[in-house]
Scaffold this motif. Structure first.
Motif, PDB file in Angstrom:
ATOM      1  N   PHE A 220      40.199  44.652  41.270  1.00  0.00           N
ATOM      2  CA  PHE A 220      40.818  43.736  42.090  1.00  0.00           C
ATOM      3  C   PHE A 220      41.704  42.768  41.417  1.00  0.00           C
ATOM      4  O   PHE A 220      41.205  41.732  40.704  1.00  0.00           O
ATOM      5  CB  PHE A 220      39.545  42.820  42.867  1.00  0.00           C
ATOM      6  N   ILE A 221      42.875  42.950  41.322  1.00  0.00           N
ATOM      7  CA  ILE A 221      43.733  42.151  40.480  1.00  0.00           C
ATOM      8  C   ILE A 221      44.141  40.816  41.363  1.00  0.00           C
ATOM      9  O   ILE A 221      44.951  40.966  42.521  1.00  0.00           O
ATOM     10  CB  ILE A 221      45.112  42.915  39.967  1.00  0.00           C
ATOM     11  N   SER A 222      43.964  39.772  40.801  1.00  0.00           N
ATOM     12  CA  SER A 222      44.485  38.412  41.554  1.00  0.00           C
ATOM     13  C   SER A 222      44.655  37.186  40.865  1.00  0.00           C
ATOM     14  O   SER A 222      43.932  37.252  39.766  1.00  0.00           O
ATOM     15  CB  SER A 222      43.396  38.408  42.779  1.00  0.00           C
ATOM     16  N   HIS A 223      45.310  36.278  41.297  1.00  0.00           N
ATOM     17  CA  HIS A 223      45.259  34.755  40.716  1.00  0.00           C
ATOM     18  C   HIS A 223      44.583  33.978  41.627  1.00  0.00           C
ATOM     19  O   HIS A 223      44.473  32.717  40.929  1.00  0.00           O
ATOM     20  CB  HIS A 223      46.855  34.672  40.489  1.00  0.00           C
ATOM     21  N   ASP A 224      44.145  34.359  42.722  1.00  0.00           N
ATOM     22  CA  ASP A 224      43.391  33.324  43.548  1.00  0.00           C
ATOM     23  C   ASP A 224      41.960  33.562  43.280  1.00  0.00           C
ATOM     24  O   ASP A 224      41.049  34.260  43.528  1.00  0.00           O
ATOM     25  CB  ASP A 224      43.576  33.712  44.973  1.00  0.00           C
ATOM     26  N   LEU A 225      41.474  32.311  42.451  1.00  0.00           N
ATOM     27  CA  LEU A 225      40.100  32.452  41.999  1.00  0.00           C
ATOM     28  C   LEU A 225      39.261  32.144  43.121  1.00  0.00           C
ATOM     29  O   LEU A 225      37.937  32.747  43.147  1.00  0.00           O
ATOM     30  CB  LEU A 225      39.866  31.336  41.075  1.00  0.00           C
ATOM     31  N   GLY A 226      39.381  31.517  44.236  1.00  0.00           N
ATOM     32  CA  GLY A 226      38.669  31.319  45.449  1.00  0.00           C
ATOM     33  C   GLY A 226      38.286  32.873  46.081  1.00  0.00           C
ATOM     34  O   GLY A 226      37.349  33.175  46.389  1.00  0.00           O
ATOM     35  N   VAL A 227      39.232  33.664  46.014  1.00  0.00           N
ATOM     36  CA  VAL A 227      39.276  35.018  46.684  1.00  0.00           C
ATOM     37  C   VAL A 227      38.370  35.779  45.709  1.00  0.00           C
ATOM     38  O   VAL A 227      37.532  36.527  46.236  1.00  0.00           O
ATOM     39  CB  VAL A 227      40.736  35.822  46.901  1.00  0.00           C
ATOM     40  N   VAL A 228      38.752  35.762  44.296  1.00  0.00           N
ATOM     41  CA  VAL A 228      37.980  36.822  43.490  1.00  0.00           C
ATOM     42  C   VAL A 228      36.485  36.324  43.526  1.00  0.00           C
ATOM     43  O   VAL A 228      35.647  37.215  43.431  1.00  0.00           O
ATOM     44  CB  VAL A 228      38.417  36.221  41.791  1.00  0.00           C
ATOM     45  N   LYS A 229      35.995  35.007  43.678  1.00  0.00           N
ATOM     46  CA  LYS A 229      34.618  34.661  43.509  1.00  0.00           C
ATOM     47  C   LYS A 229      34.202  35.212  44.962  1.00  0.00           C
ATOM     48  O   LYS A 229      32.841  35.549  44.725  1.00  0.00           O
ATOM     49  CB  LYS A 229      34.360  33.127  43.647  1.00  0.00           C
ATOM     50  N   HIS A 230      34.819  35.257  46.026  1.00  0.00           N
ATOM     51  CA  HIS A 230      34.112  35.855  47.244  1.00  0.00           C
ATOM     52  C   HIS A 230      33.763  37.369  47.102  1.00  0.00           C
ATOM     53  O   HIS A 230      32.993  37.817  47.670  1.00  0.00           O
ATOM     54  CB  HIS A 230      35.268  35.550  48.443  1.00  0.00           C
ATOM     55  N   ILE A 231      34.680  37.862  46.331  1.00  0.00           N
ATOM     56  CA  ILE A 231      34.579  39.634  46.678  1.00  0.00           C
ATOM     57  C   ILE A 231      34.191  40.361  45.362  1.00  0.00           C
ATOM     58  O   ILE A 231      33.619  41.373  45.420  1.00  0.00           O
ATOM     59  CB  ILE A 231      36.100  40.266  46.792  1.00  0.00           C
ATOM     60  N   SER A 232      34.215  39.589  43.984  1.00  0.00           N
ATOM     61  CA  SER A 232      33.757  40.234  42.820  1.00  0.00           C
ATOM     62  C   SER A 232      32.486  40.354  42.317  1.00  0.00           C
ATOM     63  O   SER A 232      31.788  39.345  42.718  1.00  0.00           O
ATOM     64  CB  SER A 232      34.625  39.731  41.795  1.00  0.00           C
ATOM     65  N   ASP A 233      32.119  41.378  41.661  1.00  0.00           N
ATOM     66  CA  ASP A 233      30.768  41.426  40.952  1.00  0.00           C
ATOM     67  C   ASP A 233      30.913  41.060  39.523  1.00  0.00           C
ATOM     68  O   ASP A 233      30.009  40.378  39.098  1.00  0.00           O
ATOM     69  CB  ASP A 233      30.213  42.821  41.104  1.00  0.00           C
ATOM     70  N   ARG A 234      32.013  41.282  38.881  1.00  0.00           N
ATOM     71  CA  ARG A 234      32.287  41.053  37.375  1.00  0.00           C
ATOM     72  C   ARG A 234      33.617  40.628  37.614  1.00  0.00           C
ATOM     73  O   ARG A 234      34.591  41.173  38.391  1.00  0.00           O
ATOM     74  CB  ARG A 234      32.113  42.061  36.627  1.00  0.00           C
ATOM     75  N   VAL A 235      33.964  39.739  36.460  1.00  0.00           N
ATOM     76  CA  VAL A 235      35.498  39.042  36.375  1.00  0.00           C
ATOM     77  C   VAL A 235      35.795  39.336  34.892  1.00  0.00           C
ATOM     78  O   VAL A 235      34.895  39.225  33.967  1.00  0.00           O
ATOM     79  CB  VAL A 235      35.386  37.828  36.607  1.00  0.00           C
ATOM     80  N   ALA A 236      37.092  39.955  34.667  1.00  0.00           N
ATOM     81  CA  ALA A 236      37.618  40.014  33.419  1.00  0.00           C
ATOM     82  C   ALA A 236      38.898  39.171  33.480  1.00  0.00           C
ATOM     83  O   ALA A 236      39.744  39.025  34.287  1.00  0.00           O
ATOM     84  CB  ALA A 236      37.996  41.380  32.959  1.00  0.00           C
ATOM     85  N   VAL A 237      39.003  38.041  32.551  1.00  0.00           N
ATOM     86  CA  VAL A 237      40.127  36.952  32.402  1.00  0.00           C
ATOM     87  C   VAL A 237      40.810  37.679  31.331  1.00  0.00           C
ATOM     88  O   VAL A 237      40.685  37.902  29.949  1.00  0.00           O
ATOM     89  CB  VAL A 237      39.594  35.788  31.963  1.00  0.00           C
ATOM     90  N   MET A 238      42.358  37.531  31.632  1.00  0.00           N
ATOM     91  CA  MET A 238      43.397  38.074  30.651  1.00  0.00           C
ATOM     92  C   MET A 238      44.373  37.044  30.131  1.00  0.00           C
ATOM     93  O   MET A 238      44.493  36.134  30.941  1.00  0.00           O
ATOM     94  CB  MET A 238      44.318  39.228  31.155  1.00  0.00           C
ATOM     95  N   TYR A 239      44.542  37.124  28.851  1.00  0.00           N
ATOM     96  CA  TYR A 239      45.350  36.097  28.350  1.00  0.00           C
ATOM     97  C   TYR A 239      46.471  36.759  27.343  1.00  0.00           C
ATOM     98  O   TYR A 239      45.880  37.416  26.364  1.00  0.00           O
ATOM     99  CB  TYR A 239      44.917  35.028  27.657  1.00  0.00           C
ATOM    100  N   LEU A 240      47.831  36.642  27.632  1.00  0.00           N
ATOM    101  CA  LEU A 240      48.868  37.264  26.814  1.00  0.00           C
ATOM    102  C   LEU A 240      48.471  38.665  26.403  1.00  0.00           C
ATOM    103  O   LEU A 240      48.530  39.096  25.304  1.00  0.00           O
ATOM    104  CB  LEU A 240      48.870  36.520  25.441  1.00  0.00           C
TER     105      LEU A 240
END
Length: 373
Positions: A220-240
């Motif tokens: 699930f690719i997103s910039h909306d962290l509220g949506v991400v918290k609702h749907i995700s089991d794990r999160v990967a944070v990318m920078y550059l």
């Protein structure tokens, strides 16, 4: 490095990504030699377990969408490899990749742009049934009707064209098309960001319901962290182009390790926050560096409020904790507030949360797939 979720640790990953990288050449010499290139994705490694939702978050231009396309091999990687069900698909033939794409499908951000305006909905959904020979020709119309019901549309709408549907309905059509080939993984590239808040809640609850019933895994690719918290089991944070932190969703939101993750959480607007509720994450300063010439060492050091001279030479290797949580800050355990017991302010949108609850109560109940199809 693989960080399987605790509930899926005994299973084999459905997708494994090892040292994946992609450089785009933006300037060549007269003789065709590369003179300048952009590293869109750099040394990304993770795994996805069956039935799991892994969210990819980060600023615009950090490489999220490029990563999604690399997973499907819509573009070829410059380095690293992607394994789907244990098969390395990095350099397989186009015909072999087409067979693999039956198991991994993509939902784009703009549902109207991803549908052919000259094809009816029935033709759109039947196309993957034909390409992958999922069901016999005589049963395709029945299967299209089942897929429409599965995503909350009526079978009699099958002969309409995309312009006759609303944005939310078109996204349901795109989901039905993705489900037609009976995939194991669906990549959602900003799948709800173009929709109204109320429609977002419906689509997210539909995706969760389909995941539960069909055993799907989501990237699930997103910039909306509220949506991400609702749907995700794990999160990967990318920078550059690099993954700077990856771990269980609860830990990412409650006890973030990397300064960039903290900054993302602190940037979420909250209406009239309580005076005692303060974010531990400091705001970043300065502009995003050019991806043509990323900073040496830690790529965040030019903007990080906690940067020290060593960060200019420190590597961005992910440091893995015993619980599987990993981050790329060499000094994360020395940052202020890392051991505080109070959680970081969570991304909350009260209106969206009420809608989630309301639509969960009247969620669409998909029909079971037909036997053998």
């Amino acid at each position: 490095m693989t960080q399987p979720s605790s509930s899926s640790s005994a299973q084999k990953p459905i997708i494994e990504v090892r040292g994946l990288g992609k450089n785009f050449i933006i300037k060549r010499s007269i003789l065709g030699r590369p003179l300048a290139q952009v590293g869109a994705v750099d040394d990304v490694t993770f795994s996805l377990m069956p039935g799991e939702t892994l969210a990819i978050v980060g600023e615009s231009g950090c490489g999220k969408s490029t990563l999604g396309r690399l997973l499907m091999r819509l573009i070829r990687p410059t380095a690293g490899e992607v394994l789907i069900d244990g098969e390395n698909v990095t350099n397989i033939s186009s015909a072999a990749m087409r067979r693999q794409r039956r198991h991994i499908q993509l939902i784009f951000q703009d549902p109207y742009a991803s549908l052919n305006p000259r094809m009816t909905i029935a033709q759109t959904i039947a196309e993957p049934l034909m390409l992958h020979n999922v069901v016999p020709a005589g049963q395709r119309a029945k299967r299209v009707a089942e897929l429409l019901e599965m995503v909350g549309l009526r079978p009699e709408q099958a002969n309409r064209y995309p312009h006759e549907f609303s944005g939310g309905q078109r996204q349901r059509v795109v989901i039905a098309r993705a489900l037609a080939s009976e995939p194991k993984v669906i990549i959602c590239d900003e799948a709800v960001s173009a929709l109204d808040v109320s429609i977002q809640a419906q689509i997210l609850n539909l995706l969760k319901d389909l995941q539960k019933r069909l055993g799907l895994a989501f990237v699930f690719i997103s910039h909306d962290l509220g949506v991400v918290k609702h749907i995700s089991d794990r999160v990967a944070v990318m920078y550059l182009g690099k993954v700077v932190e990856i771990g269980a969703s609860d830990m990412i939101f409650e006890t973030p390790r990397h300064p960039y993750t903290r900054a993302l959480l602190s940037a979420i607007p909250v209406a009239a926050p309580p005076s005692h509720q303060r974010s531990r994450a400091a705001q970043l300063h300065g502009d995003l560096p050019s991806p043509l010439s990323p900073p040496p060492g830690c790529r965040l050091h030019t903007r990080c409020p906690y940067a020290r001279p060593e960060c200019q030479t420190a590597s961005m290797t992910l440091h893995v904790e015993a619980n599987g949580h990993a981050n790329a800050c060499a000094f994360w355990n020395e940052l202020p507030g890392h051991d505080a017991t109070a959680p970081v302010r969570e991304p909350r949108n009260p209106k969206l949360e009420k809608l989630f609850a309301a639509f969960e109560a009247m969620a669409v109940r998909p029909v079971q797939p037909a036997a053998g199809g």
